[in-house]
Scaffold this motif. Structure first.
Motif, PDB file in Angstrom:
ATOM      1  N   ASN A   1      -5.665  -4.781  -6.124  1.00  0.00           N
ATOM      2  CA  ASN A   1      -4.821  -3.668  -5.698  1.00  0.00           C
ATOM      3  C   ASN A   1      -3.814  -3.278  -6.766  1.00  0.00           C
ATOM      4  OD1 ASN A   1      -6.098  -3.414  -3.228  1.00  0.00           O
ATOM      5  ND2 ASN A   1      -4.651  -4.757  -2.151  1.00  0.00           N
ATOM      6  N   ALA A   2      -3.320  -4.258  -7.512  1.00  0.00           N
ATOM      7  CA  ALA A   2      -2.356  -3.966  -8.571  1.00  0.00           C
ATOM      8  C   ALA A   2      -2.987  -3.068  -9.631  1.00  0.00           C
ATOM      9  CB  ALA A   2      -1.849  -5.265  -9.202  1.00  0.00           C
ATOM     10  N   ILE A   3      -4.231  -3.371 -10.001  1.00  0.00           N
ATOM     11  CA  ILE A   3      -4.942  -2.554 -10.994  1.00  0.00           C
ATOM     12  C   ILE A   3      -5.257  -1.171 -10.430  1.00  0.00           C
ATOM     13  CG2 ILE A   3      -7.086  -2.345 -12.320  1.00  0.00           C
ATOM     14  CD1 ILE A   3      -7.105  -5.434 -12.501  1.00  0.00           C
TER      15      ILE A   3
ATOM     16  N   MET B   1       0.149   7.503  -1.732  1.00  0.00           N
ATOM     17  CA  MET B   1       0.612   8.737  -2.362  1.00  0.00           C
ATOM     18  C   MET B   1      -0.084   9.006  -3.687  1.00  0.00           C
ATOM     19  SD  MET B   1       4.465   9.886  -3.490  1.00  0.00           S
ATOM     20  CE  MET B   1       4.583   8.617  -4.750  1.00  0.00           C
ATOM     21  N   TYR B   2      -0.169   7.988  -4.552  1.00  0.00           N
ATOM     22  CA  TYR B   2      -0.750   8.208  -5.870  1.00  0.00           C
ATOM     23  C   TYR B   2      -2.262   8.426  -5.790  1.00  0.00           C
ATOM     24  CZ  TYR B   2       3.764   6.894  -7.823  1.00  0.00           C
ATOM     25  OH  TYR B   2       5.093   6.860  -8.149  1.00  0.00           O
ATOM     26  N   ALA B   3      -2.913   7.771  -4.828  1.00  0.00           N
ATOM     27  CA  ALA B   3      -4.350   7.990  -4.646  1.00  0.00           C
ATOM     28  C   ALA B   3      -4.603   9.428  -4.216  1.00  0.00           C
ATOM     29  CB  ALA B   3      -4.913   7.014  -3.613  1.00  0.00           C
ATOM     30  N   TYR B   4      -3.747   9.943  -3.331  1.00  0.00           N
ATOM     31  CA  TYR B   4      -3.898  11.330  -2.885  1.00  0.00           C
ATOM     32  C   TYR B   4      -3.662  12.291  -4.047  1.00  0.00           C
ATOM     33  CZ  TYR B   4      -3.403  15.647  -0.351  1.00  0.00           C
ATOM     34  OH  TYR B   4      -3.582  16.945   0.083  1.00  0.00           O
ATOM     35  N   ARG B   5      -2.601  12.055  -4.804  1.00  0.00           N
ATOM     36  CA  ARG B   5      -2.312  12.923  -5.944  1.00  0.00           C
ATOM     37  C   ARG B   5      -3.436  12.858  -6.983  1.00  0.00           C
ATOM     38  NH1 ARG B   5       2.951  14.802  -6.368  1.00  0.00           N
ATOM     39  NH2 ARG B   5       4.381  14.071  -4.755  1.00  0.00           N
TER      40      ARG B   5
ATOM     41  N   ASN C   1     -14.312   7.066  -6.827  1.00  0.00           N
ATOM     42  CA  ASN C   1     -15.170   6.626  -5.724  1.00  0.00           C
ATOM     43  C   ASN C   1     -14.392   5.806  -4.701  1.00  0.00           C
ATOM     44  OD1 ASN C   1     -17.627   7.779  -6.670  1.00  0.00           O
ATOM     45  ND2 ASN C   1     -17.842   6.115  -8.143  1.00  0.00           N
ATOM     46  N   TYR C   2     -13.444   5.021  -5.173  1.00  0.00           N
ATOM     47  CA  TYR C   2     -12.694   4.144  -4.269  1.00  0.00           C
ATOM     48  C   TYR C   2     -11.810   4.943  -3.314  1.00  0.00           C
ATOM     49  CZ  TYR C   2      -9.887   0.200  -2.664  1.00  0.00           C
ATOM     50  OH  TYR C   2      -9.267  -0.744  -1.880  1.00  0.00           O
ATOM     51  N   VAL C   3     -11.316   6.081  -3.766  1.00  0.00           N
ATOM     52  CA  VAL C   3     -10.417   6.840  -2.907  1.00  0.00           C
ATOM     53  C   VAL C   3     -11.124   7.298  -1.634  1.00  0.00           C
ATOM     54  CG1 VAL C   3     -10.754   9.214  -3.716  1.00  0.00           C
ATOM     55  CG2 VAL C   3      -8.492   8.487  -3.017  1.00  0.00           C
ATOM     56  N   PHE C   4     -12.447   7.484  -1.697  1.00  0.00           N
ATOM     57  CA  PHE C   4     -13.170   7.931  -0.508  1.00  0.00           C
ATOM     58  C   PHE C   4     -13.349   6.799   0.504  1.00  0.00           C
ATOM     59  CE2 PHE C   4     -14.330  11.187  -3.601  1.00  0.00           C
ATOM     60  CZ  PHE C   4     -13.965  12.307  -2.873  1.00  0.00           C
ATOM     61  N   ILE C   5     -13.248   5.565   0.042  1.00  0.00           N
ATOM     62  CA  ILE C   5     -13.204   4.441   0.981  1.00  0.00           C
ATOM     63  C   ILE C   5     -11.930   4.533   1.804  1.00  0.00           C
ATOM     64  CG2 ILE C   5     -13.066   1.927   1.189  1.00  0.00           C
ATOM     65  CD1 ILE C   5     -14.714   1.713  -1.377  1.00  0.00           C
ATOM     66  N   LEU C   6     -10.817   4.847   1.136  1.00  0.00           N
ATOM     67  CA  LEU C   6      -9.540   5.020   1.829  1.00  0.00           C
ATOM     68  C   LEU C   6      -9.597   6.220   2.771  1.00  0.00           C
ATOM     69  CD1 LEU C   6      -7.111   4.523  -1.220  1.00  0.00           C
ATOM     70  CD2 LEU C   6      -7.823   2.807   0.455  1.00  0.00           C
ATOM     71  N   VAL C   7     -10.178   7.316   2.288  1.00  0.00           N
ATOM     72  CA  VAL C   7     -10.279   8.536   3.093  1.00  0.00           C
ATOM     73  C   VAL C   7     -11.090   8.294   4.359  1.00  0.00           C
ATOM     74  CG1 VAL C   7     -11.301  10.851   3.172  1.00  0.00           C
ATOM     75  CG2 VAL C   7      -9.957  10.143   1.184  1.00  0.00           C
ATOM     76  N   ASN C   8     -12.245   7.657   4.223  1.00  0.00           N
ATOM     77  CA  ASN C   8     -13.118   7.424   5.378  1.00  0.00           C
ATOM     78  C   ASN C   8     -12.462   6.501   6.398  1.00  0.00           C
ATOM     79  OD1 ASN C   8     -15.155   9.052   4.342  1.00  0.00           O
ATOM     80  ND2 ASN C   8     -16.167   7.350   3.284  1.00  0.00           N
ATOM     81  N   LYS C   9     -11.725   5.525   5.919  1.00  0.00           N
ATOM     82  CA  LYS C   9     -11.050   4.597   6.829  1.00  0.00           C
ATOM     83  C   LYS C   9     -10.010   5.335   7.673  1.00  0.00           C
ATOM     84  CE  LYS C   9      -8.480   0.213   6.875  1.00  0.00           C
ATOM     85  NZ  LYS C   9      -7.349   0.686   7.689  1.00  0.00           N
TER      86      LYS C   9
ATOM     87  N   TYR D   1      -4.110   4.688 -10.228  1.00  0.00           N
ATOM     88  CA  TYR D   1      -3.807   5.918  -9.503  1.00  0.00           C
ATOM     89  C   TYR D   1      -2.487   6.527  -9.959  1.00  0.00           C
ATOM     90  CZ  TYR D   1      -7.613   5.322  -6.123  1.00  0.00           C
ATOM     91  OH  TYR D   1      -8.847   5.219  -5.532  1.00  0.00           O
ATOM     92  N   ARG D   2      -1.484   5.683 -10.156  1.00  0.00           N
ATOM     93  CA  ARG D   2      -0.178   6.190 -10.558  1.00  0.00           C
ATOM     94  C   ARG D   2      -0.246   6.859 -11.926  1.00  0.00           C
ATOM     95  NH1 ARG D   2       3.471   6.286 -14.447  1.00  0.00           N
ATOM     96  NH2 ARG D   2       3.204   4.054 -14.847  1.00  0.00           N
ATOM     97  N   VAL D   3      -0.837   6.193 -12.891  1.00  0.00           N
ATOM     98  CA  VAL D   3      -0.882   6.725 -14.253  1.00  0.00           C
ATOM     99  C   VAL D   3      -1.755   7.979 -14.334  1.00  0.00           C
ATOM    100  CG1 VAL D   3      -1.589   6.253 -16.627  1.00  0.00           C
ATOM    101  CG2 VAL D   3      -0.393   4.485 -15.312  1.00  0.00           C
TER     102      VAL D   3
END
Length: 205
Positions: free
Chosen positions: A14-16, A104-108, A64-72, A21-23
């Motif tokens: 998660n740290a990585i 927030m950063y994943a959405y941005r 690709n990972y952000v869509f795992i968050l979106v689907n959840k 996402y932030r950067v």
């Protein structure tokens, strides 16, 4: 990507992910240094390259990972039995707000992928179109069409609302101090406008 990434403790993964996402969300792809991501994730740059052979691989992994968050979140917020077109639109907006609030950063990051002009963007054009088309087809397949006024082009309506929503979200997205209540009320006004314009009178609140 090296499979050993998944052997890391979840907090290290998660740290990585969060650092990436932030950067990437605060810079263009070209101006997002792997060294900054590594520093924020509290690992060495060489170790980051051990898990992801280059910046492009990390970027596409995060996409690709952000869509795992979106689907959840979508599973939590969208009622599978709902058939009202505009209620589904409001539920969709709700899960986007929840994603923005929780990640927030994943959405941005995912919003920025639509406007990237670097080489990596070319690989995402087809993916973004595919995701959008799939979402539209799922929506059109479950709605109650009998509520619409005669002659309403529902497919075109989806596109028009999408353009309005994109402009609205892009405007709010540019504000670093996002007001969730303002987003909620603003999007609801958009939906209410189209509902009054396209629904038969007996289906209006």
């Amino acid at each position: 990507m090296n499979d050993k990434f998944y052997n890391l403790p979840i907090d290290k993964q998660n740290a990585i992910i969060n650092a990436g996402y932030r950067v990437f969300s605060e810079n263009s792809y070209k101006q997002s240094p792997m060294s900054e991501i590594a520093k924020e994730a509290c690992i060495s740059k060489s170790l980051l390259f051990y898990y992801f052979k280059n910046k492009k691989e990390l970027y596409l992994f995060l996409y690709n990972y952000v869509f795992i968050l979106v689907n959840k979140i979508a599973e939590e917020e969208i009622n599978p039995s709902e058939t009202d077109f505009y209620e589904l639109m409001l539920q969709s907006s709700k899960y986007q707000r929840k994603l923005l609030k929780q990640h927030m950063y994943a959405y941005r990051f995912i919003m920025k992928t639509f406007y990237e002009d670097e080489e990596v963007a070319r690989e995402l054009i087809g993916k973004n179109i595919s995701v959008t088309d799939n979402s539209i087809n799922l929506l059109l397949g479950r709605i109650d069409r009998s509520k619409f006024k005669e002659g309403t082009d529902i497919t075109q309506l989806v596109s028009i609302i999408g353009w309005c929503a994109e402009g609205f979200w892009k405007e709010k997205f540019c504000n670093p101090n996002v007001d969730m209540d303002e987003i909620d009320s603003g999007f609801k006004k958009i939906i209410d406008f189209f509902r009054k314009s396209t629904y038969k009178e007996e289906y209006l609140p």
